[in-house]
Design an enzyme around this catalytic site. Structure first.
Site, PDB file in Angstrom:
ATOM      1  N   GLY A  91     -10.854  -3.196   1.502  1.00 43.26           N
ATOM      2  CA  GLY A  91     -11.399  -2.910   0.426  1.00 43.26           C
ATOM      3  C   GLY A  91     -11.348  -1.403  -0.104  1.00 43.26           C
ATOM      4  O   GLY A  91     -11.791  -0.955  -1.052  1.00 43.26           O
ATOM      5  N   GLY A 133      -8.794  -0.147  -0.885  1.00 37.62           N
ATOM      6  CA  GLY A 133      -7.527   0.081  -1.829  1.00 37.62           C
ATOM      7  C   GLY A 133      -6.216   0.213  -1.355  1.00 37.62           C
ATOM      8  O   GLY A 133      -5.246   0.849  -1.867  1.00 37.62           O
ATOM      9  N   LYS A 134      -6.027  -0.166  -0.169  1.00 39.20           N
ATOM     10  CA  LYS A 134      -4.382  -0.145   0.595  1.00 39.20           C
ATOM     11  C   LYS A 134      -3.556  -0.971  -0.332  1.00 39.20           C
ATOM     12  O   LYS A 134      -2.439  -0.229  -0.627  1.00 39.20           O
ATOM     13  CB  LYS A 134      -4.718  -0.883   1.951  1.00 39.20           C
ATOM     14  CG  LYS A 134      -5.436  -0.483   3.028  1.00 39.20           C
ATOM     15  CD  LYS A 134      -5.136  -0.990   4.175  1.00 39.20           C
ATOM     16  CE  LYS A 134      -5.787  -2.651   4.301  1.00 39.20           C
ATOM     17  NZ  LYS A 134      -7.139  -2.967   3.941  1.00 39.20           N
ATOM     18  N   THR A 135      -4.020  -1.907  -1.012  1.00 39.04           N
ATOM     19  CA  THR A 135      -2.894  -2.608  -1.792  1.00 39.04           C
ATOM     20  C   THR A 135      -2.686  -1.848  -2.828  1.00 39.04           C
ATOM     21  O   THR A 135      -1.289  -1.324  -3.478  1.00 39.04           O
ATOM     22  CB  THR A 135      -3.339  -3.945  -2.021  1.00 39.04           C
ATOM     23  OG1 THR A 135      -3.445  -4.751  -1.048  1.00 39.04           O
ATOM     24  CG2 THR A 135      -2.292  -4.847  -3.300  1.00 39.04           C
ATOM     25  N   SER A 136      -3.363  -1.237  -3.648  1.00 38.41           N
ATOM     26  CA  SER A 136      -3.161  -0.201  -4.689  1.00 38.41           C
ATOM     27  C   SER A 136      -2.273   0.812  -4.269  1.00 38.41           C
ATOM     28  O   SER A 136      -1.360   1.212  -5.070  1.00 38.41           O
ATOM     29  CB  SER A 136      -4.636   0.112  -5.450  1.00 38.41           C
ATOM     30  OG  SER A 136      -5.292  -1.010  -5.786  1.00 38.41           O
ATOM     31  N   ASP A 153      -0.972  -9.084   5.103  1.00 40.09           N
ATOM     32  CA  ASP A 153      -2.416  -9.553   5.319  1.00 40.09           C
ATOM     33  C   ASP A 153      -2.565 -10.988   4.616  1.00 40.09           C
ATOM     34  O   ASP A 153      -1.878 -11.466   3.968  1.00 40.09           O
ATOM     35  CB  ASP A 153      -3.153  -8.666   4.130  1.00 40.09           C
ATOM     36  CG  ASP A 153      -4.583  -8.731   4.016  1.00 40.09           C
ATOM     37  OD1 ASP A 153      -5.224  -9.666   4.619  1.00 40.09           O
ATOM     38  OD2 ASP A 153      -5.177  -7.836   3.519  1.00 40.09           O
ATOM     39  N   THR A 161      -9.793  -8.537  -8.161  1.00 39.14           N
ATOM     40  CA  THR A 161      -9.043  -9.025  -6.927  1.00 39.14           C
ATOM     41  C   THR A 161     -10.262  -9.663  -5.936  1.00 39.14           C
ATOM     42  O   THR A 161     -10.022 -10.899  -5.609  1.00 39.14           O
ATOM     43  CB  THR A 161      -8.346  -7.906  -6.259  1.00 39.14           C
ATOM     44  OG1 THR A 161      -7.211  -7.539  -6.968  1.00 39.14           O
ATOM     45  CG2 THR A 161      -7.766  -8.321  -4.684  1.00 39.14           C
TER      46      THR A 161
END
Length: 589
Positions: A18, A20-23, A45, A503
């Site tokens: 949560g 913000g790794k993906t962002s 993931d 998300t």
């Protein structure tokens, strides 16, 4: 951004769920591609949302991002990988062996051990380019799973290599382990690539929050211990320009600055970047393009007056009232990592204990911090953690004491080798989870579950156990398995925890669909840390609050019952603070 200066070929983004790794990973991939590099963005993931961020269906094949020249993406989907892995093993013998044998092999390959190995094989193939998949890419960026899963994934190359060097013996998960000898060289190459700073860089992503920073401090040490020392830090979503007129905004800013000023010593030696909090969610190319630019107060603008309409008052205390009508039961808090499952689970447990009930609060999350969240004790509340290492050690000791006592020296040696298999952890954690389910027949058990991918793997193990018992005993025999307890709404209440963001909401909706396919119907939703429910006055927070309204509507249209927890000026840490979330009176603190 310092972490993008002269980057090596492989970049890993890791941190607490949560944050913000993906962002950060997606924005980095775009930045490198716009610089003329050919980039492959990979998600390892189990709860991947890279496709959601780009608005594309990606999946388990390399997919071009049409809007960005030179950018491609791939999601290592655990189920697709496991299905392909099963077919590689079963396919050659289908038609040659009796149907009963095929069914037995397939069942052996149905558990989460197979899923982990299959996903791991795809990961190592990319890291070592053993299949030529990444040939021609200048950079491969890995958007990894939340920390507990990431540590497990990164340790597996050494773990499997050691296991194969020692000889795998008569492994209990012999089906999933089939063919691992052929992977020996690939796994050794993966270990070398991970430890080579000229090829690999680790980016530790966090929020300016105490638990999030503590998580990457632990991750830094754990990764360094296995040879991954070339690390950078990114602190995401920092509120940098408070207007000074909104008490909530000022409190958040001051809290974040206090956390940054007190960074652990082991992180202060690393290069650190800060990324400003943006007024909108990071979905779409335009939003991602703006992520690494500094924010100014003038860019926020005012939120549409109609967007911040009446927010229905749905306190968490109403759900607790309903739960407390019984004197026992299993309460499972599920959702995407970082949405606040630990806080919600702890608040519910404290409230039930405060009403005089006996409550056992436990977690299956390898990255959970129940003790930090509670920061105290209360009469009637027991707190524990299903620790994978501890559960595995207990399981090994029990097997050696029972089964091992009846074996000769050679047989005992074989059994010891068997128990070195990484698959042993799956069995051990499942047994610990089963004991927790059994305990809920006489008291309240509140489970803070691992992030979604982990939870589904755990429930898959439960389902495999159910199928095995049903096959052995016959469908007409009276028996009760853990899955049957999870399916019984009188015994189990599943609470989906989300944020009012796209998300997490989509992730929770997908989890609900998966659970319902397994015959488990979620009991309620909890929307945590809602800015809309906190009624901010600053332009930045109002813009973010306005974006929540659509998500709140989507959740309330889906949920049979729900609660909305407002964003608080202070982090809800400690028994007294947790009671404020449910409005409960607590004695015995």
């Amino acid at each position: 951004m310092k972490f993008l200066d002269d980057p090596p070929r492989f970049l890993f983004f890791t941190g607490k769920g949560g944050v913000g790794k993906t962002s950060i990973a997606c924005a980095s991939a775009i930045a490198l591609a716009r610089d003329g590099r050919k980039v492959l963005l990979v998600s390892t993931d189990p709860a991947s949302n890279v496709g959601q961020v780009f608005g594309l269906s990606i999946g388990n094949t390399i997919t071009p991002i049409a809007a960005i020249s030179g950018l491609f993406a791939l999601e290592i989907d655990p189920e697709q990988a496991a299905e392909a892995y099963r077919e590689r093993i079963v396919g050659p013998v289908r038609g040659l062996l009796p149907d009963a044998e095929i069914a037995s092999i397939t069942e052996q390959l149905s558990g989460s051990c197979t899923t982990e190995i299959a996903s791991f094989n795809e990961f190592t193939a990319l890291l070592t380019d053993s299949d030529g998949i990444t040939d021609g890419f200048d950079h491969v960026l890995f958007d990894t799973a939340p920390t507990g899963h990431t540590i497990r994934l990164l340790q597996l190359p050494g773990s499997w290599t050691d296991f194969l060097d020692d000889g795998k013996g008569d492994a209990s998960c012999l089906g999933p382990l089939a063919g691992l000898d052929k992977q020996r060289t690939i796994y050794a190459d993966a270990v070398a690539a991970l430890a080579d700073q000229s090829r690999t860089r680790l980016v530790l992503v966090a929020r300016a929050q105490r638990a999030s920073i503590a998580e990457i401090a632990r991750t830094h040490t754990e990764l360094a211990d296995i040879g991954l020392t070339h690390q950078y830090v990114v602190v995401n979503g920092v509120l940098s320009n408070p207007d000074g007129h909104d008490a909530l905004e000022t409190a958040i800013h001051d809290r974040e600055q206090g956390v940054l000023a007190a960074l652990p010593a082991n992180l202060r030696t690393l290069p650190i970047d800060e990324v400003d909090l943006k007024p909108t969610n990071m979905v779409g190319i335009d939003a991602l393009d703006s992520l690494f630019t500094a924010s100014t107060a003038g860019e926020y603008g005012a939120a549409p007056a109609t967007a911040l309409g009446e927010i229905v008052d749905r306190p968490l205390s109403a759900l607790v009232d309903e739960l407390a009508a019984n004197d026992h039961g299993l309460i499972m808090c599920m959702g995407k990592g970082g949405v606040g499952k630990t806080t919600v689970a702890a608040a519910i447990a404290v409230a039930l204990a405060g009403r005089g009930h006996q409550v056992h609060l436990t977690t299956t999350d390898p990255a959970a911090h129940l003790a930090d969240t509670l920061d105290g004790s209360i009469t009637g509340l027991e707190v524990s953690r299903i620790d994978p290492a501890e559960a595995t050690a207990t399981y090994r000791d029990r097997v050696l004491t029972t089964k091992g006592a009846r074996l000769d020296e050679q047989g005992r040696t074989t059994l010891i080798e068997d128990l070195k298999s990484p698959c042993t952890e799956e069995v051990a954690v499942f047994q610990a989870f089963s004991r927790v389910i059994h305990e809920s027949r006489r008291t309240f058990v509140v489970v803070d579950t691992a992030p979604t991918g982990h939870t589904l793997l755990l429930l898959d193990a439960t389902g495999s156990y159910h199928r095995e018992i049903a096959r052995q005993m016959g469908e007409n025999t009276n028996f009760t398995t853990p899955l049957m307890r999870l399916q019984n709404p009188q015994e189990t209440k599943v609470i989906l925890v989300s944020l009012a963001e796209t998300t997490p909401r989509l992730e929770a909706a997908g989890l609900q669909a998966d659970l319902e396919r397994a015959g488990i119907h979620p009991w309620a939703w909890v929307v945590n840390n809602s800015l809309a429910a906190a009624h901010p006055t600053s332009a930045l927070l109002q813009r973010r609050a306005a974006a929540e309204v659509v998500e709140l509507t989507a959740i309330t249209d889906r949920a049979e019952r729900y609660a909305v927890v407002p964003m608080l000026a202070e982090e809800p840490v400690g028994v007294v603070a947790l009671t404020a979330l449910t409005g409960s009176a607590v004695s015995g603190v």
